[in-house]
Scaffold this active site. Structure first.
Site, PDB file in Angstrom:
ATOM      1  N   THR A  33       0.834  -1.199   0.000  1.00 28.20           N
ATOM      2  CA  THR A  33       0.000   0.000   0.000  1.00 28.20           C
ATOM      3  C   THR A  33       0.876   1.259   0.000  1.00 28.20           C
ATOM      4  O   THR A  33       2.046   1.222   0.369  1.00 28.20           O
ATOM      5  CB  THR A  33      -0.940   0.031   1.211  1.00 28.20           C
ATOM      6  OG1 THR A  33      -0.175   0.161   2.421  1.00 28.20           O
ATOM      7  CG2 THR A  33      -1.784  -1.235   1.282  1.00 28.20           C
ATOM      8  N   GLY A  34       0.275   2.356  -0.420  1.00 33.93           N
ATOM      9  CA  GLY A  34       0.986   3.628  -0.401  1.00 33.93           C
ATOM     10  C   GLY A  34       2.130   3.685  -1.382  1.00 33.93           C
ATOM     11  O   GLY A  34       3.225   4.156  -1.054  1.00 33.93           O
ATOM     12  N   SER A  53       2.375   5.440  -4.445  1.00 36.33           N
ATOM     13  CA  SER A  53       1.901   6.419  -5.421  1.00 36.33           C
ATOM     14  C   SER A  53       3.016   7.134  -6.164  1.00 36.33           C
ATOM     15  O   SER A  53       2.740   7.851  -7.124  1.00 36.33           O
ATOM     16  CB  SER A  53       1.026   7.479  -4.725  1.00 36.33           C
ATOM     17  OG  SER A  53      -0.159   6.934  -4.237  1.00 36.33           O
ATOM     18  N   GLY A  75       9.536   8.146  -5.563  1.00 40.62           N
ATOM     19  CA  GLY A  75      10.441   8.587  -4.511  1.00 40.62           C
ATOM     20  C   GLY A  75      10.090   8.047  -3.146  1.00 40.62           C
ATOM     21  O   GLY A  75      10.774   8.356  -2.165  1.00 40.62           O
ATOM     22  N   ILE A 117       8.825   5.048  -0.078  1.00 44.52           N
ATOM     23  CA  ILE A 117       9.225   3.752   0.451  1.00 44.52           C
ATOM     24  C   ILE A 117       8.431   2.626  -0.200  1.00 44.52           C
ATOM     25  O   ILE A 117       8.975   1.552  -0.488  1.00 44.52           O
ATOM     26  CB  ILE A 117       9.060   3.729   1.981  1.00 44.52           C
ATOM     27  CG1 ILE A 117      10.038   4.701   2.640  1.00 44.52           C
ATOM     28  CG2 ILE A 117       9.289   2.312   2.537  1.00 44.52           C
ATOM     29  CD1 ILE A 117       9.860   4.845   4.150  1.00 44.52           C
ATOM     30  N   SER A 144       6.838   4.726  13.444  1.00 43.86           N
ATOM     31  CA  SER A 144       7.749   5.848  13.321  1.00 43.86           C
ATOM     32  C   SER A 144       8.539   5.963  14.619  1.00 43.86           C
ATOM     33  O   SER A 144       8.585   5.014  15.392  1.00 43.86           O
ATOM     34  CB  SER A 144       6.962   7.126  12.994  1.00 43.86           C
ATOM     35  OG  SER A 144       7.819   8.130  12.534  1.00 43.86           O
ATOM     36  N   TYR A 192      -0.223  11.873  14.248  1.00 43.95           N
ATOM     37  CA  TYR A 192       0.559  10.850  13.548  1.00 43.95           C
ATOM     38  C   TYR A 192       1.281   9.944  14.543  1.00 43.95           C
ATOM     39  O   TYR A 192       1.250   8.715  14.423  1.00 43.95           O
ATOM     40  CB  TYR A 192       1.551  11.540  12.624  1.00 43.95           C
ATOM     41  CG  TYR A 192       2.465  10.620  11.851  1.00 43.95           C
ATOM     42  CD1 TYR A 192       2.025   9.986  10.698  1.00 43.95           C
ATOM     43  CD2 TYR A 192       3.779  10.401  12.266  1.00 43.95           C
ATOM     44  CE1 TYR A 192       2.866   9.155   9.975  1.00 43.95           C
ATOM     45  CE2 TYR A 192       4.629   9.579  11.551  1.00 43.95           C
ATOM     46  CZ  TYR A 192       4.171   8.951  10.404  1.00 43.95           C
ATOM     47  OH  TYR A 192       5.008   8.127   9.697  1.00 43.95           O
TER      48      TYR A 192
END
Length: 276
Positions: A16-17, A19, A22, A24, A167, A181
């Site tokens: 996922t993610g 897009s 540049g 991960i 994170s 976040y």
């Protein structure tokens, strides 16, 4: 012992993610493809298009991943999904499985809500809810749908892997400027062991990676140099740094590692950081 150069040959992955080239997610997908896996790339172009770094065309991201494919029979497919929608995670799992032959072996939940955050003084309910929906709720719903899909396979079918992304919220000074976040990413770290225990009966490992500051084109100038100086090596992490770890966790060599939160941060002195 001779190692298989394509340890993921015949296996399938949803990342996922993914897009933009540049990010991960793109680097992870290329590593998985280089190990022989077929990969489904999830993207939500409107999110990145609204950010300063912008979005790539999904076709260009997919083409880059195809270039890394080491198995000529592997497939690279892509599709959209707004994971703030409660129905989207299950729909995405179904779409990816259908595109990859009915099975997903590897789930890499790399997506996250960028921006729309603040300090303790400026945070509000809308900010908290936005990060909860994308950063945490959607990940748990993805894992739920993935687990149901895997449960339909023969008992203890090998290769089941879940990797989530956290994170630096639990290390030293935390992330006081990004309360929403940090809260939701911390929730993923906290639930890692519970998920690993819940999915062990299906031969699925669950691990979470903290990649530290990674250069995905979101910082420049003096701030960029200041963060680089906090690494003993004098450089930021690059997308391929966490990608190598995640790809290895997807292989059979890592089948005895589960329920772990892995800090892969290049020795970053996070207690000094106030810029990320």
């Amino acid at each position: 012992m001779r190692r298989d150069p394509l340890p993921l040959r015949g296996r399938t992955a949803l990342v996922t993610g993914a897009s933009r080239r540049g990010g991960i997610g793109h680097a992870v997908a290329r590593r998985l493809a280089a190990y022989g896996a077929s990969v489904y790339l999830h993207h939500h172009v409107p999110h990145d298009a609204a950010m300063p770094w912008g979005a790539d065309r999904p076709e260009d991201v997919a083409a880059s991943v195809r270039e890394a494919c080491a198995d000529p029979e592997a497939r690279v497919v892509h599709g959209p999904g707004d994971l703030s929608d409660p129905a989207a995670p299950a729909e995405l799992i179904a779409s990816a499985a259908d595109a990859l032959g009915g099975r997903i072996d590897i789930l890499v939940a790399n997506h996250a809500q960028s921006g729309f955050d603040g300090t303790l003084d400026t945070i509000d309910a809308a900010m908290l809810d936005a990060h909860w929906a994308v950063d945490t709720r959607s990940v748990l719903l993805l894992v739920q749908a993935y687990a149901r899909l895997r449960a339909a396979l023969p008992p203890r079918t090998p290769g089941g892997r879940v990797m989530m992304m956290t994170s630096g919220q639990d290390i030293s000074g935390g992330m006081p400027g990004e309360m929403a976040y940090a809260l939701q990413k911390g929730a993923l770290a906290s639930v890692t062991r519970s998920l690993a225990t819940a999915l062990a009966e299906h031969a699925i490992t669950v691990n979470t990676v903290n990649p530290g500051p990674v250069d995905t084109d979101y910082m420049t100038g003096d701030d960029y140099a200041a963060v680089a100086a906090m690494f003993p090596g004098g450089r930021w992490g690059m997308p391929d740094d966490p990608a190598r770890l995640i790809a290895w966790l997807a292989t059979d060599e890592a089948e005895w590692i589960t329920g772990q939160v892995v800090d892969s941060v290049g020795g970053f002195r996070q207690w000094e950081a106030r810029l990320i």
